[in-house]
Design a protein around this motif. Structure first.
Motif, PDB file in Angstrom:
ATOM      1  N   VAL A 150       0.837  -1.200   0.000  1.00 29.78           N
ATOM      2  CA  VAL A 150       0.000   0.000   0.000  1.00 29.78           C
ATOM      3  C   VAL A 150       0.870   1.248   0.000  1.00 29.78           C
ATOM      4  O   VAL A 150       1.829   1.345   0.766  1.00 29.78           O
ATOM      5  CB  VAL A 150      -0.942   0.023   1.224  1.00 29.78           C
ATOM      6  CG1 VAL A 150      -1.845   1.251   1.187  1.00 29.78           C
ATOM      7  CG2 VAL A 150      -1.775  -1.251   1.300  1.00 29.78           C
ATOM      8  N   THR A 151       0.519   2.190  -0.865  1.00 27.02           N
ATOM      9  CA  THR A 151       1.137   3.515  -0.849  1.00 27.02           C
ATOM     10  C   THR A 151       0.024   4.539  -0.671  1.00 27.02           C
ATOM     11  O   THR A 151      -0.986   4.503  -1.390  1.00 27.02           O
ATOM     12  CB  THR A 151       1.900   3.810  -2.153  1.00 27.02           C
ATOM     13  OG1 THR A 151       2.904   2.813  -2.347  1.00 27.02           O
ATOM     14  CG2 THR A 151       2.557   5.177  -2.091  1.00 27.02           C
ATOM     15  N   VAL A 152       0.197   5.430   0.288  1.00 27.84           N
ATOM     16  CA  VAL A 152      -0.801   6.478   0.514  1.00 27.84           C
ATOM     17  C   VAL A 152      -0.139   7.835   0.387  1.00 27.84           C
ATOM     18  O   VAL A 152       1.080   7.981   0.538  1.00 27.84           O
ATOM     19  CB  VAL A 152      -1.471   6.346   1.902  1.00 27.84           C
ATOM     20  CG1 VAL A 152      -2.074   4.964   2.088  1.00 27.84           C
ATOM     21  CG2 VAL A 152      -0.509   6.681   3.026  1.00 27.84           C
ATOM     22  N   LEU A 153      -0.957   8.821   0.114  1.00 25.94           N
ATOM     23  CA  LEU A 153      -0.505  10.206   0.028  1.00 25.94           C
ATOM     24  C   LEU A 153      -1.060  10.972   1.221  1.00 25.94           C
ATOM     25  O   LEU A 153      -2.245  10.868   1.537  1.00 25.94           O
ATOM     26  CB  LEU A 153      -0.994  10.837  -1.281  1.00 25.94           C
ATOM     27  CG  LEU A 153      -0.471  12.242  -1.620  1.00 25.94           C
ATOM     28  CD1 LEU A 153       1.030  12.192  -1.906  1.00 25.94           C
ATOM     29  CD2 LEU A 153      -1.221  12.811  -2.820  1.00 25.94           C
ATOM     30  N   ALA A 154      -0.199  11.719   1.891  1.00 25.98           N
ATOM     31  CA  ALA A 154      -0.619  12.550   3.027  1.00 25.98           C
ATOM     32  C   ALA A 154      -0.099  13.963   2.832  1.00 25.98           C
ATOM     33  O   ALA A 154       0.942  14.180   2.201  1.00 25.98           O
ATOM     34  CB  ALA A 154      -0.118  11.960   4.333  1.00 25.98           C
ATOM     35  N   ARG A 155      -0.818  14.924   3.396  1.00 19.79           N
ATOM     36  CA  ARG A 155      -0.477  16.339   3.250  1.00 19.79           C
ATOM     37  C   ARG A 155      -0.153  16.944   4.612  1.00 19.79           C
ATOM     38  O   ARG A 155      -0.902  16.750   5.583  1.00 19.79           O
ATOM     39  CB  ARG A 155      -1.642  17.089   2.624  1.00 19.79           C
ATOM     40  CG  ARG A 155      -1.402  18.582   2.423  1.00 19.79           C
ATOM     41  CD  ARG A 155      -2.653  19.297   1.953  1.00 19.79           C
ATOM     42  NE  ARG A 155      -3.129  18.770   0.671  1.00 19.79           N
ATOM     43  CZ  ARG A 155      -4.288  18.162   0.496  1.00 19.79           C
ATOM     44  NH1 ARG A 155      -5.101  17.965   1.538  1.00 19.79           N
ATOM     45  NH2 ARG A 155      -4.656  17.725  -0.681  1.00 19.79           N
ATOM     46  N   ASP A 156       0.943  17.684   4.698  1.00 25.82           N
ATOM     47  CA  ASP A 156       1.295  18.398   5.921  1.00 25.82           C
ATOM     48  C   ASP A 156       0.259  19.499   6.151  1.00 25.82           C
ATOM     49  O   ASP A 156       0.041  20.340   5.276  1.00 25.82           O
ATOM     50  CB  ASP A 156       2.697  19.001   5.800  1.00 25.82           C
ATOM     51  CG  ASP A 156       3.186  19.600   7.105  1.00 25.82           C
ATOM     52  OD1 ASP A 156       2.617  20.640   7.523  1.00 25.82           O
ATOM     53  OD2 ASP A 156       4.117  19.059   7.715  1.00 25.82           O
TER      54      ASP A 156
END
Length: 443
Positions: free
Chosen positions: A171-177
């Motif tokens: 799994v690869t996820v994208l997160a935002r600061d």
């Protein structure tokens, strides 16, 4: 214990964005899952939208099955040291006028649910009710997770989307600061959604959240009040057709002193006031007048308040590919009976055990399907009906006749035998907690 800001800076200093298991949500369930995985030698990275752990008025009491799990992880004593024990709970009518002085006394007891012997002072693991606020518990778990050396916690990182979810590549996820807006990818073999009832991971997986919303809104308050009477059974439900609720101490009550209590009060659906008006001192203190025992004029200092909707909901599966759900991301129930966070903590136990079996022992990943099935069964056959009936009992029976009308109250109010009490508590120990190794069999 180190301050949470220190833990945050330590946790986010690493540049590596890969771990064997990703967890979305650094609440109690996410951190508890991480601790069990880390103790088994599995690296974990947690992504959390908030800048620090939440102090909102939520859960505060933990039952015997959860105590056993916490003890196995070496956490029970730490929680005992910060919290306190009570012997059980009861149902009461509304407070009554004091005959001898101004103010109100506790309402009459309808029934009592003991969780240990009445004279118990030692409270062995599995007995009594272990009390510590969810906020305090969360801070303790963050600290313990980081202490393992295998867990990184990224506060202020908001999950955005799933970029990949496959058996081959994980799994690869994208997160935002949340401060800078900078986006970053996180990778793991498996990803756990422990990000609450509004779970963004569950939504990204395209999973619905079927169930229903109860008509009442729940107004939860932390309030400091004088202890003018020892109720013995400190946690209690006050029974009423409207404005029913739950009261429980957040600090060990000391007679003659002021201590912090939680009062959760149901606002009837016909009350159409805006949220900010319901959260005002004037409105809350007006409800307190008829719901809080103690001297008058009322001596109540409100220290926290939150208003929320209550639901009964369950995701159709707790596994989709290499992503899994736990806690409120997987299921929610009304808080009467404290089955919500307790159930999530037992999810953490079962899910971490399933992942240990797969990742450390080479067992088939079908074990993860067993996790999904077994925890959904627990909700469907125990948590959902039990919590629903807990709620209905509080507002559907006049307290004057409840012990005659309802089978459960009738047992508790009439000197139950040891066998009757064991039968009532059996599901809380044998059904609620899942033995993953037994459930998985030869997989």
């Amino acid at each position: 214990m180190a301050a949470i800001d220190t833990l945050r800076s330590d946790a986010t200093s690493a540049n590596d964005n890969h771990a064997t298991v990703l967890i979305i949500g650094a609440g109690v369930v996410g951190c508890l899952t991480a601790i069990k995985l880390a103790q088994a030698g599995i690296d974990v990275q947690i992504v959390e939208r908030l800048l620090e752990t939440s102090e909102a008025p939520r859960a505060c009491g933990y039952f015997g099955a959860v105590q056993g799990f916490l003890d196995e992880l070496g956490l029970y004593t730490l929680i005992r040291d910060q919290g306190f024990m009570t012997r059980g709970l009861c149902w009461r009518g509304l407070p009554k006028d004091n005959d001898s002085k101004d103010g109100k006394r506790f309402g009459d007891i309808v029934a009592v649910q003991p969780l240990c012997a009445p004279d118990d002072t030692s409270f062995p693991v599995g007995s009594g009710l272990l009390n510590l606020t969810q906020g305090q518990l969360n801070k303790l778990f963050v600290h313990q997770a980081l202490q393992t050396g295998r867990v990184r916690v990224n506060f202020g990182a908001e999950f955005v989307s799933i970029l990949e979810n496959s058996e081959e590549n994980g799994v690869t996820v994208l997160a935002r600061d949340v401060d800078t807006g900078v986006e970053r990818q996180y990778r793991g073999k498996y990803c756990i959604g422990a990000d609450g009832a509004h779970s963004n991971l569950r939504k990204a997986l395209g999973l619905p959240f079927p169930g229903h919303q109860w008509p009442e809104r729940l107004l939860a308050t932390n309030v400091r009040v004088p202890n003018v009477e020892d109720p013995v059974w400190h946690t209690y439900y006050y029974m009423a057709e409207k404005y029913w609720g739950v009261a429980t101490p957040l600090e060990e009550p000391v007679l003659g002193e002021k201590t912090l209590w939680r009062y959760a009060i149901a606002v009837p659906p016909e009350v159409t006031k805006a949220d900010d008006e319901l959260l005002s001192d004037e409105y809350i203190l007006g409800i307190y007048e008829s719901r809080l025992p103690g001297p008058r004029p009322l001596q109540a200092q409100i220290e926290a308040r939150v208003l929320y909707r209550i639901h009964q909901r369950l995701a159709p599966t707790l596994r989709k590919g290499n992503c899994l759900l736990a806690g409120d991301a997987a299921h929610v129930c009304n808080p009467v009976g404290a089955l919500g966070l307790n159930s999530g903590m037992l999810d953490a136990d079962a899910l971490a055990e399933a992942l240990v079996m797969v990742l450390r022992e080479g067992r088939s990943d079908k074990v993860l399907d067993v996790y999904s099935d077994e925890r959904r069964k627990v909700f469907q056959f125990f948590v959902d009906p039990t919590s629903s009936q807990n709620k209905m009992r509080v507002h559907s029976h006049p307290p004057e006749t409840a012990a005659q009308d309802d089978w459960y109250f009738r047992i508790l109010a009439n000197n139950p035998t040891k066998k009757q009490m064991l039968d009532l508590m059996k599901p809380y120990f044998e059904t609620w907690r899942t033995n993953m190794r037994k459930a998985a069999g030869e997989l």
